[in-house]
Scaffold this active site. Sequence first.
Site, PDB file in Angstrom:
ATOM      1  N   PRO A   1     -12.180  51.801 135.539  1.00 22.18           N
ATOM      2  CA  PRO A   1     -12.312  51.061 136.800  1.00 22.18           C
ATOM      3  C   PRO A   1     -11.163  51.332 137.766  1.00 22.18           C
ATOM      4  CG  PRO A   1     -12.710  49.625 134.915  1.00 22.18           C
ATOM      5  CD  PRO A   1     -12.139  50.896 134.375  1.00 22.18           C
TER       6      PRO A   1
ATOM      7  N   ASP B   1     -33.121  64.583 147.057  1.00 21.13           N
ATOM      8  CA  ASP B   1     -32.589  63.419 146.361  1.00 21.13           C
ATOM      9  C   ASP B   1     -32.028  62.393 147.341  1.00 21.13           C
ATOM     10  OD1 ASP B   1     -31.135  64.099 143.088  1.00 21.13           O
ATOM     11  OD2 ASP B   1     -33.143  63.595 143.808  1.00 21.13           O
TER      12      ASP B   1
ATOM     13  N   GLU C   1      -9.242  48.674 125.212  1.00 25.99           N
ATOM     14  CA  GLU C   1      -8.729  48.317 126.539  1.00 25.99           C
ATOM     15  C   GLU C   1      -8.302  49.555 127.316  1.00 25.99           C
ATOM     16  OE1 GLU C   1      -9.948  44.951 125.668  1.00 25.99           O
ATOM     17  OE2 GLU C   1      -8.938  45.133 127.600  1.00 25.99           O
TER      18      GLU C   1
ATOM     19  N   ARG D   1     -27.448  67.834 137.823  1.00 26.21           N
ATOM     20  CA  ARG D   1     -28.569  68.018 138.761  1.00 26.21           C
ATOM     21  C   ARG D   1     -28.219  68.997 139.872  1.00 26.21           C
ATOM     22  NH1 ARG D   1     -32.501  64.378 138.575  1.00 26.21           N
ATOM     23  NH2 ARG D   1     -32.948  64.542 140.783  1.00 26.21           N
TER      24      ARG D   1
HETATM   25  C1  LIG Z   1     -11.672  51.743 128.609  1.00 26.92           C
HETATM   26  N1  LIG Z   1     -12.917  51.625 129.300  1.00 26.92           N
HETATM   27  C2  LIG Z   1     -13.050  50.362 129.991  1.00 26.92           C
HETATM   28  C3  LIG Z   1     -14.394  50.202 130.614  1.00 26.92           C
HETATM   29  N2  LIG Z   1     -14.729  51.341 131.467  1.00 26.92           N
HETATM   30  C4  LIG Z   1     -15.315  51.095 132.685  1.00 26.92           C
HETATM   31  O1  LIG Z   1     -15.652  49.934 132.986  1.00 26.92           O
HETATM   32  C5  LIG Z   1     -15.567  52.169 133.667  1.00 26.92           C
HETATM   33  N3  LIG Z   1     -15.373  53.476 133.486  1.00 26.92           N
HETATM   34  O2  LIG Z   1     -15.725  54.084 134.637  1.00 26.92           O
HETATM   35  N4  LIG Z   1     -16.138  53.187 135.540  1.00 26.92           N
HETATM   36  C6  LIG Z   1     -16.049  51.973 134.975  1.00 26.92           C
HETATM   37  N5  LIG Z   1     -16.387  50.788 135.585  1.00 26.92           N
HETATM   38  C7  LIG Z   1     -14.459  52.683 130.913  1.00 26.92           C
HETATM   39  C8  LIG Z   1     -13.156  52.764 130.204  1.00 26.92           C
END
Ligand SMILES: CN1CCN(C(=O)c2nonc2N)CC1
Length: 250
Positions: free
Chosen positions: A93, A173, A120, A158
Amino acid sequence: MWIGVVSLFPDMFDALTQQGVVGRAVEKQRIALEFWNPRDYATDRHRSVDDRPYGGGPGMLMKVDTLRAAIFAARERAQQATGLVPTVIYLSPQGRKLDQQGVQALASAGPLVVVAGRYEGIDERVVESDIDEEWSIGDYVLSGGELPAMVLIDAAARLIPGVLGHQDSAVEDSFNDGLLDCPHYTRPEIIDGRQVPDVLLSGNHAAIKRWRLKQSLGRTWQRRPDLLEGRPLDAEQRKLLNEFIEEHAL
Ligand SMILES: CN1CCN(C(=O)c2nonc2N)CC1
């Protein structure tokens, strides 16, 4: 396109590789997908792949040594398979928000190593030393990086020449050329009294193309005006959008 995936759950990617567009692309060798599981590099009796965070707090982090071993192995293989140094991607995130422009950049970036985190996340020093780009698929928290990795791989695949057949061209698309997709219709001609727009039954391909562009411009204006900000429109596009706005003025 060569893509290496580092994941504790490689079997999850069967959803991508065993069917559909990406499955066919792998079969046709338009895409090479290889997997490295950090657990295969564990040396302790319990085959540990997670570790406690310094400073305490909830949850665990991915264990550094097994994660790095997997990343290094994937990077090595990428260079052996393609002769190029891969771009190492981490999904989180905290990353840059993935959009079609970003997908286009990744699809033309040469070999990729995609790191799917669990728990985490990963040690910040691994991000600093081993990750080239951090990407996010959206502002929400998932249980792991595998689904975001599949989203990225599917979207990029794609765009690889020869992956899509003529029947589902990436050219049509949604988000193509930065606009939302136009509405689509198929049989029957009437559903609960709702008819297919006449133009789509006319056989007039120029009129159909114009209608579809007008709908894409109009929908983008209605639903995602942010996508039009700073986006130059040519005279024809501006005319079509103005027509749509007049037709939909409250
Ligand atoms: C450790 N792990 C936590 C959760 N995660 C995500 O929520 C995520 N990854 O890419 N966009 C997202 N939103 C991936 C990595």
